[in-house]
Design a protein around this motif. Structure first.
Motif, PDB file in Angstrom:
ATOM      1  N   LYS A  18       0.810  -1.228   0.000  1.00 19.86           N
ATOM      2  CA  LYS A  18       0.000   0.000   0.000  1.00 19.86           C
ATOM      3  C   LYS A  18       0.841   1.275   0.000  1.00 19.86           C
ATOM      4  CE  LYS A  18      -0.777  -0.471   4.856  1.00 19.86           C
ATOM      5  NZ  LYS A  18       0.188   0.487   5.375  1.00 19.86           N
ATOM      6  N   SER A  36       0.238   7.585   7.201  1.00 20.14           N
ATOM      7  CA  SER A  36      -0.218   7.699   8.598  1.00 20.14           C
ATOM      8  C   SER A  36       0.576   6.792   9.527  1.00 20.14           C
ATOM      9  CB  SER A  36      -1.714   7.413   8.719  1.00 20.14           C
ATOM     10  OG  SER A  36      -2.016   6.120   8.266  1.00 20.14           O
ATOM     11  N   TYR A  40       2.499   7.269  13.654  1.00 20.27           N
ATOM     12  CA  TYR A  40       2.594   6.387  14.821  1.00 20.27           C
ATOM     13  C   TYR A  40       4.056   6.043  15.114  1.00 20.27           C
ATOM     14  CZ  TYR A  40      -2.433   6.155  14.641  1.00 20.27           C
ATOM     15  OH  TYR A  40      -3.760   6.515  14.664  1.00 20.27           O
ATOM     16  N   ARG A  41       4.828   5.886  14.059  1.00 20.43           N
ATOM     17  CA  ARG A  41       6.260   5.613  14.243  1.00 20.43           C
ATOM     18  C   ARG A  41       6.950   6.836  14.876  1.00 20.43           C
ATOM     19  NH1 ARG A  41       8.532   1.299  11.242  1.00 20.43           N
ATOM     20  NH2 ARG A  41       6.885   0.061  10.270  1.00 20.43           N
ATOM     21  N   ARG A  94      12.125   3.747  10.649  1.00 17.51           N
ATOM     22  CA  ARG A  94      11.828   2.518   9.900  1.00 17.51           C
ATOM     23  C   ARG A  94      12.396   1.268  10.566  1.00 17.51           C
ATOM     24  NH1 ARG A  94       7.551   3.927   7.258  1.00 17.51           N
ATOM     25  NH2 ARG A  94       7.842   6.095   6.674  1.00 17.51           N
ATOM     26  N   GLY A  99       8.861   0.046  14.801  1.00 17.12           N
ATOM     27  CA  GLY A  99       7.639  -0.538  14.232  1.00 17.12           C
ATOM     28  C   GLY A  99       6.808  -1.243  15.300  1.00 17.12           C
ATOM     29  N   ALA A 102       5.376   1.356  17.575  1.00 15.07           N
ATOM     30  CA  ALA A 102       4.290   2.080  16.897  1.00 15.07           C
ATOM     31  C   ALA A 102       3.002   1.277  16.986  1.00 15.07           C
ATOM     32  CB  ALA A 102       4.667   2.323  15.429  1.00 15.07           C
ATOM     33  N   SER A 103       3.116  -0.039  16.835  1.00 12.18           N
ATOM     34  CA  SER A 103       1.936  -0.892  16.893  1.00 12.18           C
ATOM     35  C   SER A 103       1.319  -0.862  18.300  1.00 12.18           C
ATOM     36  CB  SER A 103       2.364  -2.313  16.496  1.00 12.18           C
ATOM     37  OG  SER A 103       1.320  -3.211  16.631  1.00 12.18           O
ATOM     38  N   ALA A 106      -0.299   2.634  18.813  1.00 12.74           N
ATOM     39  CA  ALA A 106      -1.452   2.769  17.912  1.00 12.74           C
ATOM     40  C   ALA A 106      -2.701   2.083  18.460  1.00 12.74           C
ATOM     41  CB  ALA A 106      -1.112   2.185  16.533  1.00 12.74           C
ATOM     42  N   ARG A 112      -4.956   7.675  19.262  1.00 16.72           N
ATOM     43  CA  ARG A 112      -5.595   7.750  17.937  1.00 16.72           C
ATOM     44  C   ARG A 112      -6.416   9.033  17.838  1.00 16.72           C
ATOM     45  NH1 ARG A 112      -4.423   3.007  15.445  1.00 16.72           N
ATOM     46  NH2 ARG A 112      -5.485   3.764  13.617  1.00 16.72           N
ATOM     47  N   GLY A 132      -2.822   3.828   5.220  1.00 14.34           N
ATOM     48  CA  GLY A 132      -2.803   3.406   6.627  1.00 14.34           C
ATOM     49  C   GLY A 132      -3.649   2.186   6.900  1.00 14.34           C
ATOM     50  N   ARG A 133      -4.287   2.198   8.077  1.00 16.58           N
ATOM     51  CA  ARG A 133      -5.126   1.054   8.483  1.00 16.58           C
ATOM     52  C   ARG A 133      -6.584   1.460   8.613  1.00 16.58           C
ATOM     53  NH1 ARG A 133      -0.346   0.033   8.416  1.00 16.58           N
ATOM     54  NH2 ARG A 133       0.698  -1.783   9.306  1.00 16.58           N
ATOM     55  N   ASP A 134      -6.828   2.742   8.969  1.00 17.39           N
ATOM     56  CA  ASP A 134      -8.205   3.177   9.222  1.00 17.39           C
ATOM     57  C   ASP A 134      -8.523   4.449   8.446  1.00 17.39           C
ATOM     58  OD1 ASP A 134      -6.487   4.868  10.568  1.00 17.39           O
ATOM     59  OD2 ASP A 134      -7.774   5.074  12.322  1.00 17.39           O
ATOM     60  N   ARG A 183       1.724  -9.287  13.993  1.00 22.61           N
ATOM     61  CA  ARG A 183       1.399  -7.871  13.766  1.00 22.61           C
ATOM     62  C   ARG A 183      -0.042  -7.734  13.261  1.00 22.61           C
ATOM     63  NH1 ARG A 183       4.398  -3.177  12.351  1.00 22.61           N
ATOM     64  NH2 ARG A 183       6.063  -4.013  13.614  1.00 22.61           N
ATOM     65  N   ASP A 187      -2.940  -5.585  15.106  1.00 18.40           N
ATOM     66  CA  ASP A 187      -3.596  -4.462  14.420  1.00 18.40           C
ATOM     67  C   ASP A 187      -5.072  -4.764  14.121  1.00 18.40           C
ATOM     68  OD1 ASP A 187      -1.213  -3.065  14.493  1.00 18.40           O
ATOM     69  OD2 ASP A 187      -0.627  -3.579  12.441  1.00 18.40           O
ATOM     70  N   ARG A 190      -7.395  -5.001  17.918  1.00 21.65           N
ATOM     71  CA  ARG A 190      -7.486  -3.960  18.945  1.00 21.65           C
ATOM     72  C   ARG A 190      -8.923  -3.401  18.961  1.00 21.65           C
ATOM     73  NH1 ARG A 190      -3.674  -0.408  15.217  1.00 21.65           N
ATOM     74  NH2 ARG A 190      -5.271   0.347  13.810  1.00 21.65           N
TER      75      ARG A 190
HETATM   76  O1   DC Z   1       2.310   1.030   8.181  1.00 24.80           O
HETATM   77  P1   DC Z   1       3.370   1.044   9.276  1.00 24.80           P
HETATM   78  O2   DC Z   1       4.085  -0.271   9.456  1.00 24.80           O
HETATM   79  O3   DC Z   1       4.320   2.183   9.112  1.00 24.80           O
HETATM   80  O4   DC Z   1       2.557   1.312  10.625  1.00 24.80           O
HETATM   81  C1   DC Z   1       3.181   1.287  11.873  1.00 24.80           C
HETATM   82  C2   DC Z   1       2.164   0.837  12.921  1.00 24.80           C
HETATM   83  O5   DC Z   1       1.155   1.830  13.079  1.00 24.80           O
HETATM   84  C3   DC Z   1       1.451  -0.482  12.591  1.00 24.80           C
HETATM   85  O6   DC Z   1       1.543  -1.384  13.668  1.00 24.80           O
HETATM   86  C4   DC Z   1       0.011  -0.116  12.429  1.00 24.80           C
HETATM   87  C5   DC Z   1      -0.137   1.253  13.019  1.00 24.80           C
HETATM   88  N1   DC Z   1      -1.006   2.102  12.204  1.00 24.80           N
HETATM   89  C6   DC Z   1      -2.296   2.267  12.628  1.00 24.80           C
HETATM   90  O7   DC Z   1      -2.706   1.692  13.623  1.00 24.80           O
HETATM   91  N2   DC Z   1      -3.131   3.084  11.933  1.00 24.80           N
HETATM   92  C7   DC Z   1      -2.712   3.694  10.822  1.00 24.80           C
HETATM   93  N3   DC Z   1      -3.549   4.485  10.165  1.00 24.80           N
HETATM   94  C8   DC Z   1      -1.393   3.500  10.356  1.00 24.80           C
HETATM   95  C9   DC Z   1      -0.554   2.679  11.080  1.00 24.80           C
END
Ligand code: DC
Length: 228
Positions: A18, A36, A40-41, A94, A99, A102-103, A106, A112, A132-134, A183, A187, A190
């Protein structure tokens, strides 16, 4: 659409491609780009540097709302250069430890919430690609086009393995498959903003597709839906 600012969201698990696809789309369309995950990182790194522990929710929320960060787009595409308190931390954010951290941050609802408006502020003309994720479920729930990109855990672990070898680092493929699954579980399970496709998202499985093939399909989708 925010003041004629079209938004394209690209959500999915790590290793789905992505980030690469979002950057390619943003560059091709001349749009802004929000990574995004980098926010979080950055928070995880800022917390480490300012010695804010992960159980200090109030401290993390204040840091999330006020940390001094800048993203600089790379005109040729690729990942943006990222600054924390004016220092280029593009490489530092990175690494694997960041990472993981960040998880963890997050998964904290207050974090959030504190990052929500900062993410929404990236929506500026002529348009935004948000990765991102959301993005499609929460942050830009009214986006014109929502994409959910995925790939099998094995494929994502193999892509990560290749990336690590390219960086001169290595980890066994078996360990990476475990890591990807762990991971995903964190993710996806949660309580707040778990990783899931928006109801109106276009689902694309990139397991057997090249980046060029995914890009071509999505570029066509943008043309059909947004006429650009
Ligand atoms: O995509 P990434 O690996 O750089 O994301 C790092 C962490 O942040 C990953 O564990 C998921 C979280 N994250 C999130 O919860 N919501 C997002 N919009 C983007 C990343």
């Amino acid at each position: 659409m925010t003041d004629n600012c079209p938004i394209i969201t690209v959500d999915g698990p790590s290793g789905s491609g992505k980030g690469t696809i979002s950057q390619l789309l943003a560059t091709d369309l001349g749009f802004h780009y929000l990574d995004s995950g980098a926010l979080y990182r950055l928070l995880a790194l800022a917390a480490q540097r300012h010695k804010v522990l992960f159980d200090n929710v109030a401290g993390l929320s204040v840091l999330a709302a006020h940390m001094d960060i800048t993203f600089e787009m790379n005109p040729e595409g690729g990942q943006p250069t990222v600054f924390l308190e004016s220092e280029d931390v593009s490489t530092a954010i990175r690494n694997e430890d960041i990472g993981e951290s960040a998880s963890i941050v997050a998964a904290i609802p207050e974090v959030r919430e504190a990052l929500l408006q900062r993410q929404q502020a990236f929506a500026r003309k002529p348009g935004l690609v948000a990765d991102g994720r959301d993005m499609g479920t929460v942050v830009f729930a009214d986006a014109e086009l929502k994409i959910f990109l995925t790939a099998s855990p094995d494929t994502r672990a193999k892509r990560r393995h290749k990336q690590l070898i390219g960086k001169g680092e290595s980890d066994s493929l078996a360990a990476l498959i475990d890591w990807v699954k762990q991971r995903d579980a964190r993710d996806g399970s949660r309580s707040v903003s778990p990783l899931r496709p928006a109801d109106d998202a276009l689902l694309l499985d990139s397991t057997s597709l090249s980046i060029a093939e995914v890009f071509a399909q999505l570029r066509q989708e943008v043309k059909d839906r947004l006429s650009i």
